[in-house]
Design an enzyme around this catalytic site. Structure first.
Site, PDB file in Angstrom:
ATOM      1  N   ASP A 136       2.152   3.706   3.450  1.00 31.27           N
ATOM      2  CA  ASP A 136       3.406   3.966   2.748  1.00 31.27           C
ATOM      3  C   ASP A 136       3.520   5.469   2.549  1.00 31.27           C
ATOM      4  O   ASP A 136       2.715   6.068   1.818  1.00 31.27           O
ATOM      5  CB  ASP A 136       3.397   3.222   1.413  1.00 31.27           C
ATOM      6  CG  ASP A 136       4.727   3.306   0.677  1.00 31.27           C
ATOM      7  OD1 ASP A 136       5.515   4.215   0.973  1.00 31.27           O
ATOM      8  OD2 ASP A 136       4.961   2.467  -0.211  1.00 31.27           O
ATOM      9  N   HIS A 137       4.516   6.072   3.184  1.00 32.94           N
ATOM     10  CA  HIS A 137       4.644   7.532   3.127  1.00 32.94           C
ATOM     11  C   HIS A 137       5.057   8.025   1.739  1.00 32.94           C
ATOM     12  O   HIS A 137       5.032   9.227   1.473  1.00 32.94           O
ATOM     13  CB  HIS A 137       5.663   8.005   4.163  1.00 32.94           C
ATOM     14  CG  HIS A 137       5.206   9.214   4.924  1.00 32.94           C
ATOM     15  ND1 HIS A 137       4.604  10.288   4.318  1.00 32.94           N
ATOM     16  CD2 HIS A 137       5.266   9.521   6.242  1.00 32.94           C
ATOM     17  CE1 HIS A 137       4.316  11.204   5.225  1.00 32.94           C
ATOM     18  NE2 HIS A 137       4.701  10.763   6.399  1.00 32.94           N
ATOM     19  N   ARG A 138       5.433   7.105   0.854  1.00 36.52           N
ATOM     20  CA  ARG A 138       5.761   7.522  -0.506  1.00 36.52           C
ATOM     21  C   ARG A 138       4.508   7.857  -1.306  1.00 36.52           C
ATOM     22  O   ARG A 138       4.553   8.671  -2.228  1.00 36.52           O
ATOM     23  CB  ARG A 138       6.542   6.413  -1.223  1.00 36.52           C
ATOM     24  CG  ARG A 138       7.903   6.102  -0.640  1.00 36.52           C
ATOM     25  CD  ARG A 138       8.523   4.903  -1.327  1.00 36.52           C
ATOM     26  NE  ARG A 138       7.711   3.687  -1.143  1.00 36.52           N
ATOM     27  CZ  ARG A 138       8.019   2.498  -1.676  1.00 36.52           C
ATOM     28  NH1 ARG A 138       9.106   2.375  -2.429  1.00 36.52           N
ATOM     29  NH2 ARG A 138       7.247   1.454  -1.447  1.00 36.52           N
ATOM     30  N   PRO A 168       8.833   2.901   3.420  1.00 37.59           N
ATOM     31  CA  PRO A 168       8.932   3.843   4.549  1.00 37.59           C
ATOM     32  C   PRO A 168       7.546   4.061   5.158  1.00 37.59           C
ATOM     33  O   PRO A 168       6.825   4.984   4.790  1.00 37.59           O
ATOM     34  CB  PRO A 168       9.487   5.116   3.904  1.00 37.59           C
ATOM     35  CG  PRO A 168       8.999   5.042   2.494  1.00 37.59           C
ATOM     36  CD  PRO A 168       8.918   3.592   2.124  1.00 37.59           C
TER      37      PRO A 168
END
Length: 478
Positions: free
Chosen positions: A448-450, A270
């Site tokens: 990566d938004h994680r 994401p």
């Protein structure tokens, strides 16, 4: 003729299961020595020369150029000579190979932009002093004349298949055929005169410019003569423009691997992005000062702009280590990596690749410059290994070499972030309370938004921009 032995495609490592035949280095009927390369194959990682463990006479090829061969499947058959020595070897007379006579021509120089963008084909290279594999047409040879070194011996030159010339892929051969271009009279810009797609496109372009006036006159006369003899219906059909044909490009080899990684990155990561404009005037001035010759002593090793940006990235990653990480989806954990293996994106004739500088966080700007130059030279010479194309933890993407300001690059899976660098352009900029013309660059970060939120990503990008605008701040982190 001795016993016929079958040589299968060996395991090429890195979990590869198949390869595509790019070009045969020996024709059927040629003699080979032990461990002599017989074929170039393209895997998902690189272009590789495959040596044959037998000495003897080649009796068959298992696949045509452009065909796929699975690991463990037959590749070539060899009639093994008694004693393991190939007929026509150094101990026998009259059997010397055409491609192993005469001096080796100096390779045509290739140019790599100062940005670090590499425009080359990849391979495994060859030992120094190795003779060229193809006997191409000498300068001044007639249109229907065979190369003398090949025609005199009555056999195809080494590096050819049934008399054909070496091209980097079947797609290049088809492109030449579609434009009516004779490859036999062309010397390519690749290793050993290997003909690249750029060579064919350049020849087509030059041929159109040189032959346009004469061809137009000939075509007009031929059309006039033909139309006078054609019935009305046939003439009308002849005057209709030909419909364009679709082109199909196989997603195999390195191009296929890149496509698979792009799709996997989009499916699993994401990603989000942020960008900022930065005044690079002081950075350019600092680089100029670094590369200026001293008043005495030897001049310093040159420092590239890409290496300076890489040094800024490694310093910023020390402050924001979350962006030098990967996600273990099975364990549902973020793995923060202790070392920075810095990749830099490079566009090649075979697709997008990312050479990797190992332990970039331990290197100075000069050392980074040297490592990037080494990888660039290895790429130009076709010696990049799969290990030098894998294992990166953070990627620097200099898309400014294409003349664009910004981009939204896809993260190089399984990494967590990529810094993009646009072109450096002269623009109006507010300095204090005054308007001035400055060298401005757009920096973008895809992350990566994680692994982090916007605050961490924004803090990293702002720190990079501050170091670009005020390079002296790097001294606090050295």
């Amino acid at each position: 003729m001795g016993e016929v032995r079958e040589f299968a495609l060996p395991d090429l490592g890195e979990g590869l299961t198949e390869a595509t035949i790019v070009r045969w280095l020996v024709a059927v009927g040629d003699t080979v020595r032990v461990d002599e390369p017989v074929v170039e194959v393209e895997t998902a990682k690189a272009l590789v020369e495959v040596p044959c463990p037998y000495a003897g006479v080649v009796t068959s090829h298992a696949a045509e150029e452009g065909g796929e061969v699975a690991v463990g499947s037959p590749l070539v058959t060899v009639a093994v000579s008694p004693g393991g020595e190939a007929p026509g070897g150094p101990d026998s007379g009259g059997g010397e190979r055409v491609a192993e006579t005469g001096p080796e021509p100096a390779p045509e120089p290739e140019h790599v932009g100062g940005s670090g963008n590499v425009l080359v084909g990849y391979g495994t290279g060859r030992p120094p002093g190795r003779r060229p594999r193809a006997a191409l047409r000498p300068p001044g040879a007639g249109a229907g004349e065979e190369p003398r070194s090949t025609a005199d011996r009555g056999t195809p030159a080494r590096g050819t298949t049934n008399g054909t010339v070496p091209v980097i892929s079947p797609l290049v051969r088809r492109l030449a055929r579609e434009h009516g271009l004779e490859l036999r009279g062309m010397t390519g810009s690749g290793p050993d005169g290997l003909i690249l797609r750029a060579d064919v496109e350049r020849a087509v372009r030059e041929g159109r410019e040189d032959a346009a006036p004469q061809q137009n006159a000939q075509q007009q006369y031929a059309a006039q003569q033909q139309n006078e003899a054609l019935p009305d219906t046939a003439q009308q059909r002849a005057e209709k423009p030909q419909q364009g044909q679709e082109r199909r490009i196989p997603l195999r080899g390195m191009r296929g691997t890149a496509a698979e990684r792009f799709a996997r990155s989009r499916a699993e990561i994401p990603d989000a992005g942020c960008w900022v404009d930065a005044d690079a005037t002081e950075l350019l001035a600092a680089r100029k000062e670094m590369n200026a010759p001293p008043g005495h002593g030897e001049p310093p090793a040159a420092v590239s702009l890409l290496a300076l940006l890489g040094r800024i990235c490694t310093a910023a990653l020390a402050r924001f280590p979350e962006l030098n990480s990967t996600v273990d989806t099975k364990a549902q954990e973020i793995v923060v990596l202790p070392e920075v293996h810095l990749g830099f994106a490079a566009q090649t004739d075979r697709g997008l690749v990312v050479p990797v500088v190992r332990d970039a966080h331990t290197l100075s700007a000069e050392q980074l410059t040297a490592q990037m130059a080494r990888l660039t030279e290895a790429a130009r010479a076709g010696r990049l290994t799969p290990a030098e194309l894998t294992g990166g933890t953070f990627t620097l993407n200099n898309y400014g070499v294409f003349g664009v300001d910004g981009s939204t690059p896809i993260i190089n899976h399984p990494e967590a972030a990529m810094l993009g660098v646009g072109r450096i352009a002269r623009k109006p900029w507010v300095v204090g309370d005054e308007l001035a013309v400055r060298s401005v660059v757009q920096l973008s970060l895809t992350f990566d938004h994680r692994v982090c939120d916007g605050g961490t990503a924004g803090g990293f990008l702002r720190h990079v921009a501050d170091c670009v605008e005020h390079p002296a701040r790097l001294l606090r982190m050295l």
